[in-house]
Enzyme design. Structure first.
Site, PDB file in Angstrom:
ATOM      1  N   PRO A 131       0.828  -1.219   0.000  1.00 47.71           N
ATOM      2  CA  PRO A 131       0.000   0.000   0.000  1.00 47.71           C
ATOM      3  C   PRO A 131       0.855   1.260   0.000  1.00 47.71           C
ATOM      4  O   PRO A 131       1.923   1.288   0.616  1.00 47.71           O
ATOM      5  CB  PRO A 131      -0.810  -0.117   1.294  1.00 47.71           C
ATOM      6  CG  PRO A 131      -0.161  -1.179   2.096  1.00 47.71           C
ATOM      7  CD  PRO A 131       0.619  -2.042   1.173  1.00 47.71           C
ATOM      8  N   GLU A 132       0.388   2.283  -0.694  1.00 46.07           N
ATOM      9  CA  GLU A 132       1.122   3.539  -0.740  1.00 46.07           C
ATOM     10  C   GLU A 132       0.509   4.518   0.263  1.00 46.07           C
ATOM     11  O   GLU A 132      -0.467   4.199   0.940  1.00 46.07           O
ATOM     12  CB  GLU A 132       1.139   4.066  -2.182  1.00 46.07           C
ATOM     13  CG  GLU A 132       1.717   2.991  -3.107  1.00 46.07           C
ATOM     14  CD  GLU A 132       2.174   3.462  -4.487  1.00 46.07           C
ATOM     15  OE1 GLU A 132       2.447   4.647  -4.663  1.00 46.07           O
ATOM     16  OE2 GLU A 132       2.271   2.589  -5.372  1.00 46.07           O
ATOM     17  N   LYS A 173       4.427   5.409   4.913  1.00 42.36           N
ATOM     18  CA  LYS A 173       3.794   4.098   4.974  1.00 42.36           C
ATOM     19  C   LYS A 173       3.662   3.576   6.413  1.00 42.36           C
ATOM     20  O   LYS A 173       3.403   2.392   6.621  1.00 42.36           O
ATOM     21  CB  LYS A 173       4.581   3.100   4.116  1.00 42.36           C
ATOM     22  CG  LYS A 173       4.621   3.527   2.638  1.00 42.36           C
ATOM     23  CD  LYS A 173       5.380   2.556   1.789  1.00 42.36           C
ATOM     24  CE  LYS A 173       5.353   2.992   0.330  1.00 42.36           C
ATOM     25  NZ  LYS A 173       6.064   2.044  -0.540  1.00 42.36           N
ATOM     26  N   ARG A 214      14.136   9.662  10.211  1.00 46.33           N
ATOM     27  CA  ARG A 214      14.748   8.946   9.084  1.00 46.33           C
ATOM     28  C   ARG A 214      13.921   9.053   7.808  1.00 46.33           C
ATOM     29  O   ARG A 214      14.362   8.604   6.758  1.00 46.33           O
ATOM     30  CB  ARG A 214      14.906   7.451   9.432  1.00 46.33           C
ATOM     31  CG  ARG A 214      16.000   7.172  10.437  1.00 46.33           C
ATOM     32  CD  ARG A 214      16.355   5.677  10.456  1.00 46.33           C
ATOM     33  NE  ARG A 214      15.254   4.830  10.874  1.00 46.33           N
ATOM     34  CZ  ARG A 214      15.016   4.477  12.137  1.00 46.33           C
ATOM     35  NH1 ARG A 214      15.796   4.916  13.103  1.00 46.33           N
ATOM     36  NH2 ARG A 214      14.008   3.683  12.431  1.00 46.33           N
ATOM     37  N   ASN A 260       5.287   2.057  -5.753  1.00 46.44           N
ATOM     38  CA  ASN A 260       5.538   1.673  -7.141  1.00 46.44           C
ATOM     39  C   ASN A 260       4.616   2.345  -8.149  1.00 46.44           C
ATOM     40  O   ASN A 260       5.030   2.661  -9.255  1.00 46.44           O
ATOM     41  CB  ASN A 260       5.409   0.157  -7.246  1.00 46.44           C
ATOM     42  CG  ASN A 260       6.295  -0.398  -8.312  1.00 46.44           C
ATOM     43  OD1 ASN A 260       7.230   0.277  -8.755  1.00 46.44           O
ATOM     44  ND2 ASN A 260       6.002  -1.597  -8.769  1.00 46.44           N
ATOM     45  N   ARG A 277      11.346  -3.861  -7.497  1.00 52.99           N
ATOM     46  CA  ARG A 277       9.945  -3.793  -7.937  1.00 52.99           C
ATOM     47  C   ARG A 277       9.913  -3.508  -9.429  1.00 52.99           C
ATOM     48  O   ARG A 277      10.817  -2.877  -9.966  1.00 52.99           O
ATOM     49  CB  ARG A 277       9.199  -2.675  -7.191  1.00 52.99           C
ATOM     50  CG  ARG A 277       9.293  -2.751  -5.675  1.00 52.99           C
ATOM     51  CD  ARG A 277       8.490  -3.868  -5.062  1.00 52.99           C
ATOM     52  NE  ARG A 277       7.072  -3.773  -5.402  1.00 52.99           N
ATOM     53  CZ  ARG A 277       6.216  -2.945  -4.814  1.00 52.99           C
ATOM     54  NH1 ARG A 277       6.605  -2.176  -3.844  1.00 52.99           N
ATOM     55  NH2 ARG A 277       4.946  -2.921  -5.191  1.00 52.99           N
TER      56      ARG A 277
END
Ligand SMILES: [Zn+2]
Length: 269
Positions: free
Chosen positions: A2-3, A52, A125, A166, A258
């Protein structure tokens, strides 16, 4: 995987259903037993997403969830079904209108209770999340402009940009005619400013629609491949189909683990 828009929706929905009331937290599978015992019965403040990642605040403790490739939530109203299989975490609450609500988490990469400094270390990060108010696209640009790495890989690097996966990677590059192989340092300031200004509303539209649509209305159904039911994307998962703009076959290749999709004519350089 999932984005960012999916995590944003999950955070919003979980806040609406569970926040402000005690949550009964369990780990039927047992792998999150200690964390569940720590949170069980406490009042949920809110759930928010960053990139995410999901962060659910319970007073001084924060539940951190990362779905990874295989994680998923399911849920509903009323009494939850009998717990089966690898059910990492279950929430049961009273719901906004007093009717019961529940949500189940399976297969996450991370499901852990963190202190505030540990949450801050994760956030430090991560690159800017285009869905956060006042996110600074310039911070991502400084990383991109300093790197020889292909921009197609940089867009997927969560320390550069948080939440892009992606689909948004492939589609954003197409919309700006940028080859995924162009080194980051060859992405000009003005180009990145246009890409960022495009990405923010694209991701907000993903939140609104619950899926990713990147084609402009005038480009839908222009060049449809034989097996396509809809025209939501320019290149993502369209290998071998004609580019909607120029008709060249869309290509694919693995980049950063990917499948990458691009039009070799529209995105020549
Ligand atoms: Zn093309």
């Amino acid at each position: 995987m999932p984005e960012g828009h999916t995590l944003y929706r999950l955070a919003r929905d979980q806040s609406r259903l569970f926040a402000g009331r005690p949550v009964h937290v369990t780990s039927p599978q047992g792998r999150f037993d200690a964390g569940a015992a720590l949170l069980d019965g406490r009042v949920l403040d809110a759930v928010r997403s960053y990139g995410k990642h999901l962060f659910a605040g319970f007073g001084a403790d924060t539940l951190h969830v990362h779905l990874g490739l295989y994680g998923a939530y399911a849920g509903g109203a009323g009494t939850p079904p009998p717990a089966r299989g690898a059910l990492r975490m279950r929430w049961v609450g009273d719901g906004p209108d007093g009717a019961g609500v529940w949500t189940d988490l399976r297969g996450p990469t991370a499901c852990e209770v963190l202190t505030r400094p540990e949450v801050d270390a994760i956030l430090a990060r991560l690159g800017p999340d285009p869905l956060r108010p006042r996110a600074d696209g310039g911070r991502a640009f400084r990383r991109i402009a300093a790197s020889r790495t292909p921009v197609g890989a940089l867009l997927m690097d969560q320390t550069v940009l948080a939440g892009v996966g992606n689909v948004y990677r492939a589609e954003l590059l197409f919309r700006h005619g940028v080859s995924p192989f162009r080194p980051g340092r060859a992405v000009e300031d003005a180009l990145w400013a246009r890409m960022w200004a495009d990405l923010v509303p694209l991701m907000r539209a993903g939140v609104r629609l619950g899926r990713i649509v990147t084609t402009r209305p005038e480009d839908r159904a222009r060049r449809r491949g034989p097996a396509e039911r809809e025209d939501a994307h320019y290149v993502y998962r369209r290998t071998g189909l004609p580019c909607r703009i120029c008709g060249t076959d869309v290509r694919t290749e693995v980049m950063t683990g990917r499948n990458l999709y691009w039009c070799p004519s529209c995105q020549a350089a």
